[in-house]
Motif scaffolding. Structure first.
Motif, PDB file in Angstrom:
ATOM      1  N   ILE A  91     -55.312 130.463 -84.008  1.00  0.00           N
ATOM      2  CA  ILE A  91     -55.470 130.996 -85.367  1.00  0.00           C
ATOM      3  C   ILE A  91     -56.478 132.143 -85.443  1.00  0.00           C
ATOM      4  N   GLY A  92     -57.050 132.515 -84.300  1.00  0.00           N
ATOM      5  CA  GLY A  92     -57.969 133.645 -84.259  1.00  0.00           C
ATOM      6  C   GLY A  92     -59.286 133.427 -84.986  1.00  0.00           C
ATOM      7  N   HIS A  93     -59.765 132.210 -84.979  1.00  0.00           N
ATOM      8  CA  HIS A  93     -61.000 131.847 -85.694  1.00  0.00           C
ATOM      9  C   HIS A  93     -62.191 132.049 -84.752  1.00  0.00           C
ATOM     10  N   LYS A  94     -62.805 133.237 -84.838  1.00  0.00           N
ATOM     11  CA  LYS A  94     -63.832 133.626 -83.860  1.00  0.00           C
ATOM     12  C   LYS A  94     -65.049 132.710 -83.843  1.00  0.00           C
ATOM     13  N   SER A  95     -65.550 132.320 -85.010  1.00  0.00           N
ATOM     14  CA  SER A  95     -66.744 131.460 -84.984  1.00  0.00           C
ATOM     15  C   SER A  95     -66.400 130.078 -84.426  1.00  0.00           C
ATOM     16  N   GLY A  96     -65.194 129.581 -84.716  1.00  0.00           N
ATOM     17  CA  GLY A  96     -64.757 128.316 -84.140  1.00  0.00           C
ATOM     18  C   GLY A  96     -64.657 128.403 -82.622  1.00  0.00           C
ATOM     19  N   ILE A  97     -64.128 129.522 -82.135  1.00  0.00           N
ATOM     20  CA  ILE A  97     -64.024 129.739 -80.686  1.00  0.00           C
ATOM     21  C   ILE A  97     -65.415 129.755 -80.069  1.00  0.00           C
ATOM     22  N   ALA A  98     -66.312 130.534 -80.658  1.00  0.00           N
ATOM     23  CA  ALA A  98     -67.666 130.671 -80.111  1.00  0.00           C
ATOM     24  C   ALA A  98     -68.414 129.335 -80.098  1.00  0.00           C
ATOM     25  N   LYS A  99     -68.347 128.607 -81.200  1.00  0.00           N
ATOM     26  CA  LYS A  99     -69.054 127.318 -81.270  1.00  0.00           C
ATOM     27  C   LYS A  99     -68.486 126.316 -80.272  1.00  0.00           C
ATOM     28  N   THR A 100     -67.168 126.320 -80.123  1.00  0.00           N
ATOM     29  CA  THR A 100     -66.548 125.362 -79.214  1.00  0.00           C
ATOM     30  C   THR A 100     -66.846 125.721 -77.760  1.00  0.00           C
ATOM     31  N   LEU A 101     -66.833 127.010 -77.428  1.00  0.00           N
ATOM     32  CA  LEU A 101     -67.227 127.420 -76.071  1.00  0.00           C
ATOM     33  C   LEU A 101     -68.663 126.981 -75.784  1.00  0.00           C
ATOM     34  N   SER A 102     -69.523 127.120 -76.770  1.00  0.00           N
ATOM     35  CA  SER A 102     -70.909 126.682 -76.613  1.00  0.00           C
ATOM     36  C   SER A 102     -70.987 125.170 -76.405  1.00  0.00           C
ATOM     37  N   ASN A 103     -70.201 124.420 -77.175  1.00  0.00           N
ATOM     38  CA  ASN A 103     -70.176 122.960 -77.005  1.00  0.00           C
ATOM     39  C   ASN A 103     -69.718 122.585 -75.596  1.00  0.00           C
ATOM     40  N   ILE A 104     -68.698 123.278 -75.099  1.00  0.00           N
ATOM     41  CA  ILE A 104     -68.200 123.000 -73.749  1.00  0.00           C
ATOM     42  C   ILE A 104     -69.286 123.302 -72.725  1.00  0.00           C
ATOM     43  N   SER A 105     -70.038 124.367 -72.946  1.00  0.00           N
ATOM     44  CA  SER A 105     -71.114 124.698 -72.001  1.00  0.00           C
ATOM     45  C   SER A 105     -72.151 123.579 -71.933  1.00  0.00           C
ATOM     46  N   PHE A 106     -72.436 122.944 -73.065  1.00  0.00           N
ATOM     47  CA  PHE A 106     -73.391 121.831 -73.066  1.00  0.00           C
ATOM     48  C   PHE A 106     -72.854 120.630 -72.290  1.00  0.00           C
ATOM     49  N   VAL A 107     -71.550 120.389 -72.367  1.00  0.00           N
ATOM     50  CA  VAL A 107     -70.964 119.289 -71.587  1.00  0.00           C
ATOM     51  C   VAL A 107     -71.226 119.529 -70.105  1.00  0.00           C
ATOM     52  N   TYR A 108     -70.923 120.736 -69.657  1.00  0.00           N
ATOM     53  CA  TYR A 108     -71.145 121.051 -68.249  1.00  0.00           C
ATOM     54  C   TYR A 108     -72.624 120.967 -67.886  1.00  0.00           C
ATOM     55  N   TYR A 109     -73.475 121.404 -68.794  1.00  0.00           N
ATOM     56  CA  TYR A 109     -74.920 121.323 -68.549  1.00  0.00           C
ATOM     57  C   TYR A 109     -75.348 119.865 -68.351  1.00  0.00           C
ATOM     58  N   TYR A 110     -74.908 118.987 -69.245  1.00  0.00           N
ATOM     59  CA  TYR A 110     -75.285 117.571 -69.148  1.00  0.00           C
ATOM     60  C   TYR A 110     -74.710 116.910 -67.902  1.00  0.00           C
ATOM     61  N   GLN A 111     -73.596 117.451 -67.400  1.00  0.00           N
ATOM     62  CA  GLN A 111     -73.002 116.918 -66.181  1.00  0.00           C
ATOM     63  C   GLN A 111     -73.624 117.531 -64.930  1.00  0.00           C
ATOM     64  N   GLY A 112     -74.532 118.479 -65.122  1.00  0.00           N
ATOM     65  CA  GLY A 112     -75.203 119.100 -63.989  1.00  0.00           C
ATOM     66  C   GLY A 112     -74.431 120.243 -63.350  1.00  0.00           C
ATOM     67  N   ASP A 113     -73.349 120.680 -63.984  1.00  0.00           N
ATOM     68  CA  ASP A 113     -72.560 121.797 -63.465  1.00  0.00           C
ATOM     69  C   ASP A 113     -73.039 123.070 -64.163  1.00  0.00           C
ATOM     70  N   TYR A 114     -74.161 123.584 -63.677  1.00  0.00           N
ATOM     71  CA  TYR A 114     -74.825 124.693 -64.349  1.00  0.00           C
ATOM     72  C   TYR A 114     -74.035 126.000 -64.278  1.00  0.00           C
ATOM     73  N   GLU A 115     -73.271 126.177 -63.213  1.00  0.00           N
ATOM     74  CA  GLU A 115     -72.456 127.385 -63.084  1.00  0.00           C
ATOM     75  C   GLU A 115     -71.408 127.456 -64.206  1.00  0.00           C
ATOM     76  N   GLN A 116     -70.721 126.339 -64.436  1.00  0.00           N
ATOM     77  CA  GLN A 116     -69.736 126.290 -65.522  1.00  0.00           C
ATOM     78  C   GLN A 116     -70.417 126.387 -66.887  1.00  0.00           C
ATOM     79  N   ALA A 117     -71.582 125.774 -67.012  1.00  0.00           N
ATOM     80  CA  ALA A 117     -72.316 125.838 -68.281  1.00  0.00           C
ATOM     81  C   ALA A 117     -72.650 127.291 -68.620  1.00  0.00           C
ATOM     82  N   ILE A 118     -73.109 128.030 -67.634  1.00  0.00           N
ATOM     83  CA  ILE A 118     -73.434 129.447 -67.854  1.00  0.00           C
ATOM     84  C   ILE A 118     -72.172 130.238 -68.188  1.00  0.00           C
TER      85      ILE A 118
END
Length: 127
Positions: A91-118
């Motif tokens: 649907i081209g919802h830029k803020s939704g995309i940005a927030k969700t990408l950020s949320n995904i980065s935190f998942v990777y961070y908590y799992q210790g996969d810092y490369e994916q988090a970055i």
């Protein structure tokens, strides 16, 4: 706030307003009961699918992901974020995309996969 939203919900028909209230309830229940948060978000998702309300679907998947994160169930969290991300992109919802990408980065961070988090953090910042 939960009591108020529950009262309002009882008087709202099955439309986008109901989906939005259920999604707000999911966020409110997050601090109280993560399973209740998941249940509200799943109700929002079911109705959003029924009425083809894409923004409500994406928000519900995001809220389900957040609640699973609170339960340290990172794979379920990421799975729901990825579903939300797909819809936000459709649907081209830029803020939704940005927030969700950020949320995904935190998942990777908590799992210790810092490369994916970055990687996901940088994608979020580019939007």
């Amino acid at each position: 706030m939960v009591d108020y939203l529950e009262t309002v919900l009882s008087n709202v028909k099955e439309d986008t307003a109901r989906v939005n209230i259920l999604n707000t309830l999911a966020l409110e229940y997050r601090a109280i009961d993560s399973q209740k948060s998941i249940d509200c978000a799943k109700q929002a998702l079911t109705l959003a699918v029924k009425i083809d309300y894409k923004k409500g679907m994406a928000a519900a998947y995001n809220n389900i992901g957040i609640a699973y994160g609170d339960k340290n169930e990172y794979e379920k969290e990421k799975e729901n974020y990825l579903k939300a991300l797909d819809i936000w992109k459709q649907i081209g919802h830029k803020s939704g995309i940005a927030k969700t990408l950020s949320n995904i980065s935190f998942v990777y961070y908590y799992q210790g996969d810092y490369e994916q988090a970055i990687k996901y953090s940088l994608q979020s910042l580019k939007i």
